[in-house]
Design a protein around this motif. Structure first.
Motif, PDB file in Angstrom:
ATOM      1  N   GLU A 204       0.824  -1.202   0.000  1.00 45.78           N
ATOM      2  CA  GLU A 204       0.000   0.000   0.000  1.00 45.78           C
ATOM      3  C   GLU A 204       0.861   1.256   0.000  1.00 45.78           C
ATOM      4  O   GLU A 204       0.492   2.270  -0.607  1.00 45.78           O
ATOM      5  N   LEU A 205       2.015   1.196   0.654  1.00 40.80           N
ATOM      6  CA  LEU A 205       2.930   2.335   0.663  1.00 40.80           C
ATOM      7  C   LEU A 205       3.470   2.605  -0.734  1.00 40.80           C
ATOM      8  O   LEU A 205       3.531   3.761  -1.178  1.00 40.80           O
ATOM      9  N   ILE A 206       3.849   1.553  -1.443  1.00 34.09           N
ATOM     10  CA  ILE A 206       4.351   1.720  -2.815  1.00 34.09           C
ATOM     11  C   ILE A 206       3.264   2.312  -3.698  1.00 34.09           C
ATOM     12  O   ILE A 206       3.512   3.218  -4.508  1.00 34.09           O
ATOM     13  N   ARG A 207       2.042   1.827  -3.539  1.00 30.11           N
ATOM     14  CA  ARG A 207       0.930   2.370  -4.321  1.00 30.11           C
ATOM     15  C   ARG A 207       0.752   3.872  -4.039  1.00 30.11           C
ATOM     16  O   ARG A 207       0.501   4.666  -4.937  1.00 30.11           O
ATOM     17  N   LYS A 208       0.912   4.233  -2.775  1.00 34.02           N
ATOM     18  CA  LYS A 208       0.735   5.631  -2.371  1.00 34.02           C
ATOM     19  C   LYS A 208       1.806   6.533  -2.983  1.00 34.02           C
ATOM     20  O   LYS A 208       1.494   7.587  -3.550  1.00 34.02           O
ATOM     21  N   VAL A 209       3.063   6.130  -2.864  1.00 39.16           N
ATOM     22  CA  VAL A 209       4.143   6.996  -3.356  1.00 39.16           C
ATOM     23  C   VAL A 209       4.207   7.006  -4.879  1.00 39.16           C
ATOM     24  O   VAL A 209       4.763   7.928  -5.485  1.00 39.16           O
ATOM     25  N   ALA A 210       3.621   5.990  -5.522  1.00 35.94           N
ATOM     26  CA  ALA A 210       3.617   5.931  -6.989  1.00 35.94           C
ATOM     27  C   ALA A 210       2.641   6.920  -7.606  1.00 35.94           C
ATOM     28  O   ALA A 210       2.659   7.131  -8.822  1.00 35.94           O
TER      29      ALA A 210
END
Length: 251
Positions: free
Chosen positions: A189-195
């Protein structure tokens, strides 16, 4: 093409006659998450080392935002906005979580080599550091000693320090390696957010994460590109099935 942020043509790396990466054409579209997958020894990490100039290519070219960066060094690559994380979490265990992010912010603030500056003089970076910690859900751990963080939170901290470099393109090398299910879900979810505001290329072994996050997948085998496309297409490719699980088209 204007929507291409990164492109390689014929990128190759040989070690004493062994082709670790062979004639790779990679096209990464701006604003996407692009996964690079493949069995062990497929050449994925070597490809990352070539893109970030930890290794010089034996042949081929690398273009970033339309500019040929093939002969640039690692420092020049980073300054242009390509920043990489590593398989092993690279944080300072004896510093606090906030101090780790502040160290990463020093380069942007023109203080990169001034580690002898007083603690008080670096407090002007605290607000920016806290915002980055908010972005990765670590604000409540700002004053915690990094050595005591759970593994998943250390990976989140590493993403925060990578973001501190203000990258246009983030290269994430095995971001969920060694994690349990709960940490994997958190980092996914963090990767999705920063992407949402940048482009990500990631090497990842967890196909669940790949299927959840990726817009495009490049499958490598023995240093070469075996297949490329969205997950639902690549996952049905007979050559990919054979490479991963030994399933042939006639099975």
């Amino acid at each position: 093409m204007d929507d291409l942020i990164l492109e390689t043509k014929g990128l190759s790396k040989q070690f004493k006659g062994f082709a670790a990466v062979s004639d790779v054409d990679l096209r990464v579209r701006r604003g996407t998450i692009h996964a690079v997958i493949g069995p062990n020894g497929a050449g994925k990490t070597t490809l990352f080392n070539l893109l970030t100039k930890f290794l010089p290519p034996s042949s081929g070219t690398i273009h970033f935002n339309g500019k040929d960066i093939t002969n640039d060094n690692a420092g020049q690559i980073a300054r242009q906005g390509i920043v990489r994380s590593f398989q092993i979490s690279a944080v300072f265990p004896k510093l606090t979580v906030l101090e780790n992010v502040r160290v990463a912010l020093q380069r942007k603030a023109g203080l990169a080599t001034q580690f002898w500056r007083s603690e008080q003089s670096l407090h002007k970076l605290d607000a920016a550091a806290m915002q980055l910690l908010e972005d990765v859900d670590l604000a409540s751990f700002a004053n915690a000693s990094t050595v005591n963080l759970a593994y998943g939170r250390k990976r989140a901290l590493e993403i925060a320090t990578t973001l501190a470099m203000d990258p246009e393109l983030m290269l994430l090398d095995e971001p969920t390696a060694g994690m349990g299910h709960e940490d994997i879900d958190t980092v996914t979810e963090l990767i999705r957010k920063v992407a949402a505001s940048r482009t990500i290329v990631m090497v990842e072994h967890n196909l669940g994460v790949v299927s959840t996050l990726s817009d495009t997948i490049t499958v490598m085998q023995r240093g070469s590109v075996l297949a490329e496309g969205p997950y639902d297409v690549v996952s049905r490719n007979p050559q990919v099935l054979e490479a991963y699980v030994g399933v042939t088209e006639d099975a």
